[in-house]
Design an enzyme around this catalytic site. Sequence first.
Site, PDB file in Angstrom:
ATOM      1  NE  ARG A 218       0.347  -4.807   5.929  1.00  0.00           N
ATOM      2  CZ  ARG A 218       0.160  -5.623   4.901  1.00  0.00           C
ATOM      3  NH1 ARG A 218       0.699  -6.822   4.910  1.00  0.00           N
ATOM      4  NH2 ARG A 218      -0.569  -5.284   3.871  1.00  0.00           N
ATOM      5  CG  LEU A 219       7.791  -3.913   4.992  1.00  0.00           C
ATOM      6  CD1 LEU A 219       8.030  -4.455   6.396  1.00  0.00           C
ATOM      7  CD2 LEU A 219       8.690  -4.619   4.000  1.00  0.00           C
ATOM      8  CG  HIS A 220      -0.173  -0.938   4.388  1.00  0.00           C
ATOM      9  ND1 HIS A 220      -1.101  -1.959   4.410  1.00  0.00           N
ATOM     10  CD2 HIS A 220      -0.770   0.103   3.745  1.00  0.00           C
ATOM     11  CE1 HIS A 220      -2.220  -1.561   3.822  1.00  0.00           C
ATOM     12  NE2 HIS A 220      -2.038  -0.309   3.398  1.00  0.00           N
ATOM     13  CB  CYS A 223      -3.583   1.032  -1.220  1.00  0.00           C
ATOM     14  SG  CYS A 223      -4.957   0.552  -2.294  1.00  0.00           S
ATOM     15  CB  CYS A 234      -7.199  -3.991  -3.241  1.00  0.00           C
ATOM     16  SG  CYS A 234      -7.312  -2.369  -2.431  1.00  0.00           S
ATOM     17  CG  ASP A 295       5.131  -6.444  -6.273  1.00  0.00           C
ATOM     18  OD1 ASP A 295       5.424  -5.239  -6.234  1.00  0.00           O
ATOM     19  OD2 ASP A 295       4.692  -7.075  -5.292  1.00  0.00           O
ATOM     20  NE  ARG A 297       4.215  -4.303  -3.709  1.00  0.00           N
ATOM     21  CZ  ARG A 297       3.353  -5.014  -2.991  1.00  0.00           C
ATOM     22  NH1 ARG A 297       2.736  -4.455  -1.963  1.00  0.00           N
ATOM     23  NH2 ARG A 297       3.123  -6.273  -3.289  1.00  0.00           N
ATOM     24  CB  THR A 318       3.443 -10.157   5.213  1.00  0.00           C
ATOM     25  OG1 THR A 318       3.311 -10.030   3.790  1.00  0.00           O
ATOM     26  CG2 THR A 318       4.443 -11.265   5.515  1.00  0.00           C
TER      27      THR A 318
END
Length: 363
Positions: A218-220, A223, A234, A295, A297, A318
């Site tokens: 997982r690419l998190h 936040c 969110c 975005d 990122r 994802t």
Amino acid sequence: MSLSPSLIERLNRARADLRMGVPVVLTGQGSAALVIAAEALAPERLSRLRGLGGGLVLAITAHRAGTLKARAYDGDVARIRVPAEATVSWIRDVADPANDLSNPLKGPLMSAREGGAALHRAAVRLVKSAQLLPAAVLLEVPDGPALADAETLTCIDVDAAGPELFRASPLHPVVSARLPMTASEAGRVHVFRPEDGNAEHYAIEIGQPRRDAPVLARLHSACFTGDVLGSLKCDCGPQLAAALAQMGAAGSGVLLYLNQEGRGIGLANKMRAYSLQDQGFDTVEANHRLGFEDDERDFRIGAGILRRMGFSAARLLTNNPAKVRMLTENGVDVVERVPLRVGETAQNARYLATKAEKSGHLL
């Protein structure tokens, strides 16, 4: 090796200067300019800039220019001429959309179209990478290096630095240690530090995932509001918990916790976007009014960490096809996209709908 700072180190010094309101000097293509971040500009430095002579220009992105009905003759940036009587408040109002609705700017704003925009483009990119509002005040000067030496300012050659502003900085492991967690007692946290001096990123390894098989990953993106405060605006907090729980149930996995708050714009700008959402704009519209892309990122970071840890293939948790594409393009084969649909609330229903409609998330 010389003791003087490298180009990468000078770039990070320039970011720190800009955040403090200290000018930097940019040179390139036969010209030079003093640059100050618009949101950090103080009245005393504005007066000093004017004392050097010449006209001031405020460089903003095309997204922000579109909001202000200003011409972006240079495509992705607009060069707004700063009136001689303009105050710091006027400059900040052009840069920051907080007062767009309550106190609209009196126009029209005059955009420059003659000459090159290379220094202006680099200035916007630099202040954006410092997680400031993407707006910079520039004053062209005849001898940039001499001025930098006289005033002890950081000087950057944009012809040399341009590629570095877009390059994914190599990451190096700093330390790893065992960390028992609710999701799994067999947890380990790895800390990775980029060469360019920016924020560190973390890999949370569950169990002992095999390096010769696709890893559940997982690419998190960090936040603070969702992961720490339990924000209902969110779905980040529930996604973080669900991903770790799924890895724990599977017996292995890697969660990459990437310090790219607010889709890469930083917590302060994220709060600015939230304030705009309270005025009725959706998440994409708010980012554009601030001057950012949908975005910002960089998921190349995640690919680099996975490769550094010995993984070449992943089953990716994802809903975002961009993450799949970015990993694949950067050497990590995504053999399966594993949906992660959790955390919908009455407060974030519109946010999730916008992600699906405008950002292509598969919800």
